[in-house]
Motif scaffolding. Structure first.
Motif, PDB file in Angstrom:
ATOM      1  N   GLY A 111       0.805  -1.220   0.000  1.00  0.00           N
ATOM      2  CA  GLY A 111       0.000   0.000   0.000  1.00  0.00           C
ATOM      3  C   GLY A 111       0.842   1.275   0.000  1.00  0.00           C
ATOM      4  O   GLY A 111       0.309   2.374   0.046  1.00  0.00           O
ATOM      5  N   PHE A 112       2.170   1.116  -0.007  1.00  0.00           N
ATOM      6  CA  PHE A 112       3.050   2.302   0.001  1.00  0.00           C
ATOM      7  C   PHE A 112       4.085   2.176  -1.121  1.00  0.00           C
ATOM      8  O   PHE A 112       5.255   1.869  -0.889  1.00  0.00           O
ATOM      9  N   ASP A 113       3.611   2.360  -2.308  1.00  0.00           N
ATOM     10  CA  ASP A 113       4.430   2.218  -3.502  1.00  0.00           C
ATOM     11  C   ASP A 113       5.691   3.091  -3.427  1.00  0.00           C
ATOM     12  O   ASP A 113       5.602   4.271  -3.087  1.00  0.00           O
ATOM     13  N   PRO A 114       6.859   2.514  -3.720  1.00  0.00           N
ATOM     14  CA  PRO A 114       8.097   3.296  -3.603  1.00  0.00           C
ATOM     15  C   PRO A 114       8.164   4.510  -4.542  1.00  0.00           C
ATOM     16  O   PRO A 114       8.791   5.514  -4.201  1.00  0.00           O
ATOM     17  N   LYS A 115       7.457   4.421  -5.692  1.00  0.00           N
ATOM     18  CA  LYS A 115       7.578   5.488  -6.710  1.00  0.00           C
ATOM     19  C   LYS A 115       7.282   6.874  -6.160  1.00  0.00           C
ATOM     20  O   LYS A 115       7.892   7.861  -6.545  1.00  0.00           O
ATOM     21  N   VAL A 116       6.308   6.927  -5.223  1.00  0.00           N
ATOM     22  CA  VAL A 116       5.869   8.206  -4.649  1.00  0.00           C
ATOM     23  C   VAL A 116       7.056   8.997  -4.083  1.00  0.00           C
ATOM     24  O   VAL A 116       7.071  10.223  -4.120  1.00  0.00           O
ATOM     25  N   PHE A 117       8.042   8.254  -3.552  1.00  0.00           N
ATOM     26  CA  PHE A 117       9.138   8.919  -2.850  1.00  0.00           C
ATOM     27  C   PHE A 117      10.300   9.307  -3.770  1.00  0.00           C
ATOM     28  O   PHE A 117      11.322   9.817  -3.304  1.00  0.00           O
TER      29      PHE A 117
ATOM     30  N   ASP B  30      11.954  -1.449  -8.672  1.00  0.00           N
ATOM     31  CA  ASP B  30      11.614  -0.016  -8.647  1.00  0.00           C
ATOM     32  C   ASP B  30      12.509   0.749  -7.669  1.00  0.00           C
ATOM     33  O   ASP B  30      12.900   1.888  -7.926  1.00  0.00           O
ATOM     34  N   SER B  31      12.796   0.117  -6.541  1.00  0.00           N
ATOM     35  CA  SER B  31      13.623   0.801  -5.532  1.00  0.00           C
ATOM     36  C   SER B  31      15.002   1.133  -6.097  1.00  0.00           C
ATOM     37  O   SER B  31      15.584   2.167  -5.784  1.00  0.00           O
ATOM     38  N   VAL B  32      15.507   0.234  -6.948  1.00  0.00           N
ATOM     39  CA  VAL B  32      16.819   0.472  -7.566  1.00  0.00           C
ATOM     40  C   VAL B  32      16.686   1.483  -8.715  1.00  0.00           C
ATOM     41  O   VAL B  32      17.413   2.480  -8.765  1.00  0.00           O
ATOM     42  N   GLU B  33      15.717   1.225  -9.579  1.00  0.00           N
ATOM     43  CA  GLU B  33      15.632   2.049 -10.799  1.00  0.00           C
ATOM     44  C   GLU B  33      15.059   3.430 -10.550  1.00  0.00           C
ATOM     45  O   GLU B  33      15.483   4.400 -11.158  1.00  0.00           O
ATOM     46  N   ILE B  34      14.084   3.514  -9.653  1.00  0.00           N
ATOM     47  CA  ILE B  34      13.384   4.793  -9.481  1.00  0.00           C
ATOM     48  C   ILE B  34      13.893   5.567  -8.254  1.00  0.00           C
ATOM     49  O   ILE B  34      14.023   6.780  -8.298  1.00  0.00           O
ATOM     50  N   LEU B  35      14.188   4.845  -7.174  1.00  0.00           N
ATOM     51  CA  LEU B  35      14.673   5.556  -5.976  1.00  0.00           C
ATOM     52  C   LEU B  35      16.196   5.628  -5.918  1.00  0.00           C
ATOM     53  O   LEU B  35      16.758   6.291  -5.070  1.00  0.00           O
ATOM     54  N   GLY B  36      16.848   4.896  -6.779  1.00  0.00           N
ATOM     55  CA  GLY B  36      18.308   4.974  -6.817  1.00  0.00           C
ATOM     56  C   GLY B  36      18.993   4.181  -5.714  1.00  0.00           C
ATOM     57  O   GLY B  36      20.115   4.508  -5.302  1.00  0.00           O
ATOM     58  N   ALA B  37      18.341   3.110  -5.235  1.00  0.00           N
ATOM     59  CA  ALA B  37      18.950   2.312  -4.155  1.00  0.00           C
ATOM     60  C   ALA B  37      20.261   1.674  -4.622  1.00  0.00           C
ATOM     61  O   ALA B  37      20.320   1.075  -5.693  1.00  0.00           O
ATOM     62  N   GLU B  38      21.302   1.830  -3.789  1.00  0.00           N
ATOM     63  CA  GLU B  38      22.589   1.179  -4.065  1.00  0.00           C
ATOM     64  C   GLU B  38      22.674  -0.157  -3.338  1.00  0.00           C
ATOM     65  O   GLU B  38      23.508  -1.004  -3.644  1.00  0.00           O
ATOM     66  N   ARG B  39      21.827  -0.299  -2.300  1.00  0.00           N
ATOM     67  CA  ARG B  39      21.703  -1.565  -1.574  1.00  0.00           C
ATOM     68  C   ARG B  39      20.220  -1.736  -1.250  1.00  0.00           C
ATOM     69  O   ARG B  39      19.481  -0.754  -1.212  1.00  0.00           O
ATOM     70  N   ILE B  40      19.825  -2.986  -0.975  1.00  0.00           N
ATOM     71  CA  ILE B  40      18.431  -3.244  -0.608  1.00  0.00           C
ATOM     72  C   ILE B  40      18.378  -3.891   0.777  1.00  0.00           C
ATOM     73  O   ILE B  40      19.094  -4.864   1.044  1.00  0.00           O
ATOM     74  N   GLY B  41      17.536  -3.330   1.650  1.00  0.00           N
ATOM     75  CA  GLY B  41      17.290  -3.938   2.954  1.00  0.00           C
ATOM     76  C   GLY B  41      16.373  -5.137   2.757  1.00  0.00           C
ATOM     77  O   GLY B  41      15.273  -4.982   2.233  1.00  0.00           O
ATOM     78  N   HIS B  42      16.860  -6.318   3.094  1.00  0.00           N
ATOM     79  CA  HIS B  42      16.160  -7.612   2.900  1.00  0.00           C
ATOM     80  C   HIS B  42      16.236  -8.040   1.427  1.00  0.00           C
ATOM     81  O   HIS B  42      17.193  -8.676   1.054  1.00  0.00           O
ATOM     82  N   GLY B  43      15.201  -7.722   0.630  1.00  0.00           N
ATOM     83  CA  GLY B  43      15.244  -8.075  -0.804  1.00  0.00           C
ATOM     84  C   GLY B  43      15.103  -9.555  -1.092  1.00  0.00           C
ATOM     85  O   GLY B  43      15.178  -9.985  -2.249  1.00  0.00           O
ATOM     86  N   ILE B  44      14.892 -10.349  -0.052  1.00  0.00           N
ATOM     87  CA  ILE B  44      14.896 -11.811  -0.216  1.00  0.00           C
ATOM     88  C   ILE B  44      13.795 -12.347  -1.124  1.00  0.00           C
ATOM     89  O   ILE B  44      13.933 -13.420  -1.684  1.00  0.00           O
ATOM     90  N   GLN B  45      12.700 -11.572  -1.269  1.00  0.00           N
ATOM     91  CA  GLN B  45      11.586 -12.071  -2.101  1.00  0.00           C
ATOM     92  C   GLN B  45      11.921 -12.083  -3.586  1.00  0.00           C
ATOM     93  O   GLN B  45      11.106 -12.564  -4.393  1.00  0.00           O
ATOM     94  N   ILE B  46      13.100 -11.603  -3.962  1.00  0.00           N
ATOM     95  CA  ILE B  46      13.466 -11.682  -5.386  1.00  0.00           C
ATOM     96  C   ILE B  46      13.590 -13.133  -5.844  1.00  0.00           C
ATOM     97  O   ILE B  46      13.558 -13.394  -7.040  1.00  0.00           O
ATOM     98  N   VAL B  47      13.682 -14.067  -4.899  1.00  0.00           N
ATOM     99  CA  VAL B  47      13.734 -15.480  -5.317  1.00  0.00           C
ATOM    100  C   VAL B  47      12.445 -15.884  -6.029  1.00  0.00           C
ATOM    101  O   VAL B  47      12.406 -16.890  -6.736  1.00  0.00           O
TER     102      VAL B  47
END
Ligand SMILES: [Zn+2]
Length: 340
Positions: free
Chosen positions: A180-186, A218-235
């Motif tokens: 419910g809190f899409d990263p794009k907004v930020f 999106d967090s990488v491409e749109i927010l410019g994240a250089e690292r991801i906290g958790h990110g485990i669901q990419i499996v």
């Protein structure tokens, strides 16, 4: 596989990138301070632990939120904040950590403490860290957290605060539940912070959700994240997994936290080994050691026991974390010879 004992694991030199300072209060300190801020302690030690700590997988969200609220109430003065920052560094040092990134949300601490401004909170925590660094050989970086559940105007205020204090923050983070809190907004806020010279890490892809992997991208491409906290669901999404691997984005993985919040039902189902084998840059972190009554060595112990992590695996993860740390190079380099 060579068996590693608790003392072998504790003695390994470690880098920790993902630890919430406001959820790292030492247990003895919590019990000491609670009555001073008006919290009535339960009569037995076991009941007190149930009052504050999360030691079993969560199934009742209400009681969990209450625990976070209790922990927050304790953070009532500048003196207390300096003390908990000092003790968090001391506990980390005693657990073998030599590079430590601590994060906190100014909004979380300020809530319910009308006398504590962002400025007072930050200076108090920063002072505690500085004091600890005089006593212990540890490099520490502070990360400012934006809570995605707060109104945009509040998020903007936090980002401006972080930019104004970029000399004492190494990075900006976005935390809380993603649903419910899409990263794009930020995006505009994080682009502004990045332009100002702050590094970016984003909590994303933590809990199971069909969109979780796309939020990581999106967090990488749109927010410019250089690292991801958790990110485990990419499996759950091979395309995003390959994207994260190819872009060399390190994941700040927190095994015990992921189990206690039931991101994965069992430790056996945790994908950390799968991610490492797939070539993803994996680091090992404790997340909320105060609330979970753990330290980073406990996460290592789980990985050794359940996923057969060896000393070599731990060294590899620490090498990744060392290179990925946002702590300024000049400070970091002083520790390189100890690690490699
Ligand atoms: Zn976290």
């Amino acid at each position: 596989m060579q068996k590693l004992y608790a003392h072998n694991i504790r003695d390994l030199l470690k880098v920790e990138l993902h630890r919430h300072l406001d959820c790292s209060v030492r247990w003895s300190t919590l019990v000491e301070l609670a009555p001073q801020v008006g919290i009535t302690l339960a009569p037995t030690s076991q009941q007190q632990k149930e009052q504050f700590l999360i030691t079993e997988p969560m199934n009742d969200l209400g009681s969990v939120l209450n625990k976070f609220l209790n922990a927050q109430k304790v953070l009532a003065s500048e003196e207390i904040l300096s003390r908990i920052a000092f003790e968090a560094c001391e506990d980390a040092y005693n657990d073998g950590i030599r590079l430590l990134e601590l994060r906190y949300a100014p909004t979380f601490i300020a809530e319910g403490h009308s006398s504590l401004t962002f400025e007072k909170i930050h200076q108090a925590l920063h002072n505690g860290v500085k004091l600890a660094q005089k006593k212990f050989a540890i490099a520490v970086g502070l990360i400012c957290i934006v809570q995605r559940v707060k109104p945009f105007a509040v998020a903007e205020k936090v980002v401006d605060f972080a930019i104004d204090h970029k000399d004492s923050f190494v990075a900006l983070d976005l935390a809380d539940n993603e649903e419910g809190f899409d990263p794009k907004v930020f995006a505009p806020l994080f682009q502004k912070a990045k332009k100002a010279g702050l590094h970016i890490t984003i909590h994303s892809g933590e809990t199971p959700n069909d969109q979780a992997a796309s939020w990581v991208k999106d967090s990488v491409e749109i927010l410019g994240a250089e690292r991801i906290g958790h990110g485990i669901q990419i499996v759950r999404n091979p395309e995003v997994l390959n994207f994260i691997r190819d872009r060399k984005i390190p994941l700040e993985v927190c095994p015990i936290s992921n189990y206690l919040t039931q991101s994965f039902k069992t430790y056996e189902e945790h994908p950390i080994r799968q991610l490492l084998n797939a070539g993803v840059l994996v680091t090992i972190n404790s997340d909320d050691p105060g609330v979970f009554a753990t330290n980073l060595s406990d996460d290592y112990e789980v990985l050794h026991r359940v996923h057969s992590f060896t000393t070599e695996d731990f060294k590899r993860c620490n090498q990744i974390a060392f290179e990925a740390s946002f702590i300024p190079k000049a400070e970091k380099e002083k520790f390189r010879k100890d690690f490699f």
